[in-house]
Scaffold this motif. Sequence first.
Motif, mmCIF file in Angstrom:
data_model
loop_
_atom_site.group_PDB
_atom_site.id
_atom_site.type_symbol
_atom_site.label_atom_id
_atom_site.label_comp_id
_atom_site.label_asym_id
_atom_site.label_seq_id
_atom_site.Cartn_x
_atom_site.Cartn_y
_atom_site.Cartn_z
ATOM 1 N N LEU A 133 0.926 -1.260 -0.115
ATOM 2 C CA LEU A 133 -0.054 -0.068 -0.001
ATOM 3 C C LEU A 133 0.895 1.362 -0.087
ATOM 4 N N GLN A 134 2.025 1.209 0.613
ATOM 5 C CA GLN A 134 2.899 2.366 0.533
ATOM 6 C C GLN A 134 3.455 2.582 -0.551
ATOM 7 N N ASN A 135 3.690 1.703 -1.543
ATOM 8 C CA ASN A 135 4.064 2.042 -2.982
ATOM 9 C C ASN A 135 3.153 2.595 -3.716
ATOM 10 N N ILE A 136 1.700 2.109 -3.278
ATOM 11 C CA ILE A 136 0.773 2.743 -4.301
ATOM 12 C C ILE A 136 0.481 4.061 -3.662
ATOM 13 N N MET A 137 0.596 4.254 -2.466
ATOM 14 C CA MET A 137 0.307 5.669 -1.984
ATOM 15 C C MET A 137 1.345 6.843 -2.556
ATOM 16 N N GLU A 138 2.590 6.346 -2.693
ATOM 17 C CA GLU A 138 3.642 7.141 -3.235
ATOM 18 C C GLU A 138 3.527 7.373 -4.835
ATOM 19 N N VAL A 147 -8.906 4.441 -6.691
ATOM 20 C CA VAL A 147 -9.360 4.422 -5.724
ATOM 21 C C VAL A 147 -8.598 5.542 -4.834
ATOM 22 N N LEU A 148 -7.338 5.458 -4.427
ATOM 23 C CA LEU A 148 -6.719 6.474 -3.757
ATOM 24 C C LEU A 148 -6.498 7.784 -4.408
ATOM 25 N N TYR A 149 -6.231 7.597 -5.675
ATOM 26 C CA TYR A 149 -5.976 8.953 -6.508
ATOM 27 C C TYR A 149 -7.244 9.852 -6.355
ATOM 28 N N ASN A 150 -8.560 9.179 -6.681
ATOM 29 C CA ASN A 150 -9.832 9.746 -6.648
ATOM 30 C C ASN A 150 -10.022 10.624 -5.346
ATOM 31 N N LEU A 151 -9.830 9.609 -3.943
ATOM 32 C CA LEU A 151 -10.225 10.202 -2.804
ATOM 33 C C LEU A 151 -9.406 11.357 -2.435
ATOM 34 N N LEU A 152 -7.879 11.217 -2.733
ATOM 35 C CA LEU A 152 -6.802 12.213 -2.328
ATOM 36 C C LEU A 152 -7.116 13.393 -3.132
#
Length: 362
Positions: free
Chosen positions: A216-221, A257-262
Amino acid sequence: MQSEKERINTLIELNDELENYFRNTIIPQLFVDAHLILRKFTPPAMKQFKLKAEHIGQPLANVKENFRFPTILENIQQVIDTSEILEKEIQTTDMRWYQMNVLPYIVEKGNKTNGVIITFMDITARIKDLKEQEKLIAEHELLLDTIAHDIKNPLTSLSLTIELLKKLPEKGMAKFPVLLGNVENSLVKMKDIISDLVQSRWQDQRYQAHEELLDLQNIMEDVRLTLAPQIQDAKAILKFEVGLSEITFSRRKLRSVLYNLLNNALKYSAEERRPEILIKSFQEDGYLVISVTDNGIGIEKQHLNSIFEKYQRINRDIEGNGVGLYLIRQILETAGGKITVTSLPGEGSVFTVFLPIEQDTK
């Protein structure tokens, strides 16, 4: 023991090696001493940051505008004070993006930080590629969903029309039942094809979800780099509290998912305060839970359900097409997960994603 002359020769040799390194490296680098004086820089730094020979020996404050990063002096001072490495993305005056690594220059005698070495890695192409990829993903998802949704209506209407035609008197229309049967068969085949396409699409996602173990940390980065310009412009503060980090899922889907939320947390920030966004992950009841908390404008209670509908936009003054949250819900529900939201108007929102840790691939 070395004589004074030998020590001087050793120092000269070491200095020559250092000068040779600085002359030949292709990476922009700066050496700044503990008093924030620019002592050395590599030739690429002259080109990228428009530095000149006369800048050597001057306070870095005199050229800080060349980096288009207002807190660079504070960041350097932080490394000098703490002796801890600092990594950040910055944008230069030519609108290029760099990964800036500020490393403490520690003198062994006394274990004291006597300055910093700053290295810049060009990540402009990576940020551009990530942004283009995210745009293509959103357009692809929207196109498929729109086709699947919009084509159902005329097919349903055609099906009802055929049912009505079946009930018409057949006197004098000997060939009509045969023709009607052909139309009906074609209709059934069209429905089957569309159903297969849609099912194949979702099944492919399920298979992808089990094809790759993700951190998950790599995706967040990746997401953070994609949104680096927006984060920089908003002066947003991002905090991460990663508990559970591994999940078997589709990389593309989790990034979306993370892109749209952030991205939403940045877009719907409050003008009167600096955006603060906290992303947490933990395990709960068989799910990897990811929460995105912001201090933005919030959402009225009556809109909490409608924001997940396609093309629904609560604030028309903010750029968007109303499909981001819809796509997130589609991705999660198809994977056996869900998304929830709580919000206080004027204070902020919390979007919580639930991803099943063990998914059925059958």
